[in-house]
Design a protein around this motif. Sequence first.
Motif, PDB file in Angstrom:
ATOM      1  N   GLU A  88     -15.943   1.420   3.252  1.00 25.75           N
ATOM      2  CA  GLU A  88     -16.174   0.102   2.647  1.00 25.75           C
ATOM      3  C   GLU A  88     -16.105   0.148   1.117  1.00 25.75           C
ATOM      4  O   GLU A  88     -16.210  -0.881   0.467  1.00 25.75           O
ATOM      5  CB  GLU A  88     -17.549  -0.432   3.075  1.00 25.75           C
ATOM      6  CG  GLU A  88     -17.676  -0.644   4.568  1.00 25.75           C
ATOM      7  CD  GLU A  88     -16.722  -1.705   5.086  1.00 25.75           C
ATOM      8  OE1 GLU A  88     -16.614  -2.765   4.459  1.00 25.75           O
ATOM      9  OE2 GLU A  88     -16.070  -1.447   6.120  1.00 25.75           O
ATOM     10  N   GLU A  89     -15.957   1.329   0.557  1.00 26.64           N
ATOM     11  CA  GLU A  89     -16.050   1.501  -0.891  1.00 26.64           C
ATOM     12  C   GLU A  89     -14.679   1.631  -1.545  1.00 26.64           C
ATOM     13  O   GLU A  89     -13.771   2.268  -1.006  1.00 26.64           O
ATOM     14  CB  GLU A  89     -16.882   2.753  -1.182  1.00 26.64           C
ATOM     15  CG  GLU A  89     -17.237   2.921  -2.615  1.00 26.64           C
ATOM     16  CD  GLU A  89     -18.223   4.054  -2.849  1.00 26.64           C
ATOM     17  OE1 GLU A  89     -18.611   4.241  -3.997  1.00 26.64           O
ATOM     18  OE2 GLU A  89     -18.600   4.746  -1.886  1.00 26.64           O
ATOM     19  N   GLU A  90     -14.536   1.039  -2.722  1.00 29.53           N
ATOM     20  CA  GLU A  90     -13.348   1.239  -3.550  1.00 29.53           C
ATOM     21  C   GLU A  90     -13.691   2.203  -4.683  1.00 29.53           C
ATOM     22  O   GLU A  90     -14.719   2.060  -5.335  1.00 29.53           O
ATOM     23  CB  GLU A  90     -12.882  -0.085  -4.185  1.00 29.53           C
ATOM     24  CG  GLU A  90     -12.052  -0.934  -3.309  1.00 29.53           C
ATOM     25  CD  GLU A  90     -11.398  -2.091  -4.058  1.00 29.53           C
ATOM     26  OE1 GLU A  90     -10.708  -2.859  -3.384  1.00 29.53           O
ATOM     27  OE2 GLU A  90     -11.558  -2.243  -5.289  1.00 29.53           O
ATOM     28  N   TYR A 146     -11.933   4.171  -8.220  1.00 29.44           N
ATOM     29  CA  TYR A 146     -10.903   3.898  -9.222  1.00 29.44           C
ATOM     30  C   TYR A 146     -10.592   5.168 -10.019  1.00 29.44           C
ATOM     31  O   TYR A 146     -10.974   5.285 -11.188  1.00 29.44           O
ATOM     32  CB  TYR A 146     -11.364   2.769 -10.144  1.00 29.44           C
ATOM     33  CG  TYR A 146     -11.875   1.574  -9.380  1.00 29.44           C
ATOM     34  CD1 TYR A 146     -10.992   0.686  -8.780  1.00 29.44           C
ATOM     35  CD2 TYR A 146     -13.242   1.356  -9.225  1.00 29.44           C
ATOM     36  CE1 TYR A 146     -11.467  -0.410  -8.056  1.00 29.44           C
ATOM     37  CE2 TYR A 146     -13.724   0.271  -8.502  1.00 29.44           C
ATOM     38  CZ  TYR A 146     -12.821  -0.604  -7.917  1.00 29.44           C
ATOM     39  OH  TYR A 146     -13.289  -1.680  -7.201  1.00 29.44           O
ATOM     40  N   SER A 154      -6.624  -3.011  -5.728  1.00 33.10           N
ATOM     41  CA  SER A 154      -8.029  -3.379  -5.578  1.00 33.10           C
ATOM     42  C   SER A 154      -8.165  -4.832  -5.138  1.00 33.10           C
ATOM     43  O   SER A 154      -7.445  -5.714  -5.603  1.00 33.10           O
ATOM     44  CB  SER A 154      -8.764  -3.190  -6.904  1.00 33.10           C
ATOM     45  OG  SER A 154     -10.088  -3.659  -6.800  1.00 33.10           O
ATOM     46  N   GLU A 155      -9.114  -5.046  -4.253  1.00 37.76           N
ATOM     47  CA  GLU A 155      -9.466  -6.400  -3.844  1.00 37.76           C
ATOM     48  C   GLU A 155     -10.608  -6.942  -4.701  1.00 37.76           C
ATOM     49  O   GLU A 155     -10.943  -8.112  -4.615  1.00 37.76           O
ATOM     50  CB  GLU A 155      -9.857  -6.411  -2.367  1.00 37.76           C
ATOM     51  CG  GLU A 155      -8.701  -6.053  -1.452  1.00 37.76           C
ATOM     52  CD  GLU A 155      -9.110  -5.900  -0.002  1.00 37.76           C
ATOM     53  OE1 GLU A 155     -10.269  -6.223   0.343  1.00 37.76           O
ATOM     54  OE2 GLU A 155      -8.262  -5.452   0.791  1.00 37.76           O
ATOM     55  N   GLY A 184      -9.251   8.522   2.621  1.00 33.23           N
ATOM     56  CA  GLY A 184      -9.047   7.328   1.814  1.00 33.23           C
ATOM     57  C   GLY A 184      -7.583   6.950   1.722  1.00 33.23           C
ATOM     58  O   GLY A 184      -6.699   7.744   2.069  1.00 33.23           O
ATOM     59  N   GLN A 228      -9.415   3.271  -1.232  1.00 32.35           N
ATOM     60  CA  GLN A 228     -10.358   2.704  -0.273  1.00 32.35           C
ATOM     61  C   GLN A 228     -10.859   3.832   0.621  1.00 32.35           C
ATOM     62  O   GLN A 228     -10.078   4.497   1.292  1.00 32.35           O
ATOM     63  CB  GLN A 228      -9.678   1.635   0.587  1.00 32.35           C
ATOM     64  CG  GLN A 228     -10.597   0.920   1.534  1.00 32.35           C
ATOM     65  CD  GLN A 228     -11.445  -0.121   0.824  1.00 32.35           C
ATOM     66  OE1 GLN A 228     -10.967  -0.834  -0.040  1.00 32.35           O
ATOM     67  NE2 GLN A 228     -12.701  -0.202   1.199  1.00 32.35           N
ATOM     68  N   ALA A 232      -6.766   1.269  -6.632  1.00 36.44           N
ATOM     69  CA  ALA A 232      -8.017   1.778  -6.069  1.00 36.44           C
ATOM     70  C   ALA A 232      -7.731   2.704  -4.888  1.00 36.44           C
ATOM     71  O   ALA A 232      -6.647   2.697  -4.316  1.00 36.44           O
ATOM     72  CB  ALA A 232      -8.879   0.606  -5.595  1.00 36.44           C
ATOM     73  N   GLN A 284       0.818  -1.205   0.000  1.00 36.81           N
ATOM     74  CA  GLN A 284       0.000   0.000   0.000  1.00 36.81           C
ATOM     75  C   GLN A 284       0.852   1.256   0.000  1.00 36.81           C
ATOM     76  O   GLN A 284       0.538   2.222  -0.687  1.00 36.81           O
ATOM     77  CB  GLN A 284      -0.935  -0.005   1.206  1.00 36.81           C
ATOM     78  CG  GLN A 284      -2.178  -0.791   0.979  1.00 36.81           C
ATOM     79  CD  GLN A 284      -3.094  -0.742   2.169  1.00 36.81           C
ATOM     80  OE1 GLN A 284      -3.231  -1.734   2.832  1.00 36.81           O
ATOM     81  NE2 GLN A 284      -3.705   0.377   2.440  1.00 36.81           N
ATOM     82  N   TRP A 286      -4.741   4.735  -0.885  1.00 34.28           N
ATOM     83  CA  TRP A 286      -4.436   4.034  -2.128  1.00 34.28           C
ATOM     84  C   TRP A 286      -4.096   2.581  -1.815  1.00 34.28           C
ATOM     85  O   TRP A 286      -3.461   2.294  -0.811  1.00 34.28           O
ATOM     86  CB  TRP A 286      -3.234   4.669  -2.819  1.00 34.28           C
ATOM     87  CG  TRP A 286      -3.483   6.003  -3.432  1.00 34.28           C
ATOM     88  CD1 TRP A 286      -3.046   7.206  -2.979  1.00 34.28           C
ATOM     89  CD2 TRP A 286      -4.202   6.270  -4.637  1.00 34.28           C
ATOM     90  NE1 TRP A 286      -3.455   8.219  -3.815  1.00 34.28           N
ATOM     91  CE2 TRP A 286      -4.166   7.658  -4.857  1.00 34.28           C
ATOM     92  CE3 TRP A 286      -4.879   5.469  -5.553  1.00 34.28           C
ATOM     93  CZ2 TRP A 286      -4.767   8.266  -5.948  1.00 34.28           C
ATOM     94  CZ3 TRP A 286      -5.481   6.076  -6.655  1.00 34.28           C
ATOM     95  CH2 TRP A 286      -5.432   7.458  -6.842  1.00 34.28           C
ATOM     96  N   LYS A 287      -4.503   1.686  -2.705  1.00 34.59           N
ATOM     97  CA  LYS A 287      -4.199   0.265  -2.522  1.00 34.59           C
ATOM     98  C   LYS A 287      -4.436  -0.481  -3.825  1.00 34.59           C
ATOM     99  O   LYS A 287      -5.003   0.070  -4.771  1.00 34.59           O
ATOM    100  CB  LYS A 287      -5.063  -0.329  -1.429  1.00 34.59           C
ATOM    101  CG  LYS A 287      -6.539  -0.356  -1.788  1.00 34.59           C
ATOM    102  CD  LYS A 287      -7.361  -1.010  -0.721  1.00 34.59           C
ATOM    103  CE  LYS A 287      -8.566  -1.661  -1.369  1.00 34.59           C
ATOM    104  NZ  LYS A 287      -9.042  -2.797  -0.702  1.00 34.59           N
TER     105      LYS A 287
END
Length: 143
Positions: A106-108, A110, A93-94, A88, A103, A101, A4, A90-91
């Motif tokens: 609970e929302e991602e 893009y 995406s799961e 938020g 995060q 994405a 991350q 950066w990561k």
Amino acid sequence: MMTQLRIADMMKAYAEDAVDFADQMDVKLDFSEASLKDLDSILQKFHGELPRGWRKIFNKGPSEEQIAYMAKMWGGYLGEVVVRHLGGEWKASEIVEDTIALQIGEEELYPPSRAYRRIMNGAEDSVEDYYKIQKLRQDSHNM
């Protein structure tokens, strides 16, 4: 797979590249919410330069790799505006494989994908409107 921290550093670097690139276009991006209107204008210029119809035969336009880089750069800027004003992280995406994405709760989100769609589709995929929708969602979650 990138950590991350590395993803965040990379996206911040893309955002700084966007600020520098915009500066060369005589546009000052300052990570404010209002600057997203300027970002939309920049992306509209790129959209307008894409060859369409018969022009496509004579002018190939930017390569897919060039468009992908621009999407990461401008998406990095969009994402950093989101981080600074809505939070938020950066990561990777799961949900969507090989996708960067943001995060938020609970929302991602893009942002690079949104910048790509803005370049390709034009004003219907406004980054300013995208941000406003995310802000409304965050405001409704915080009530």
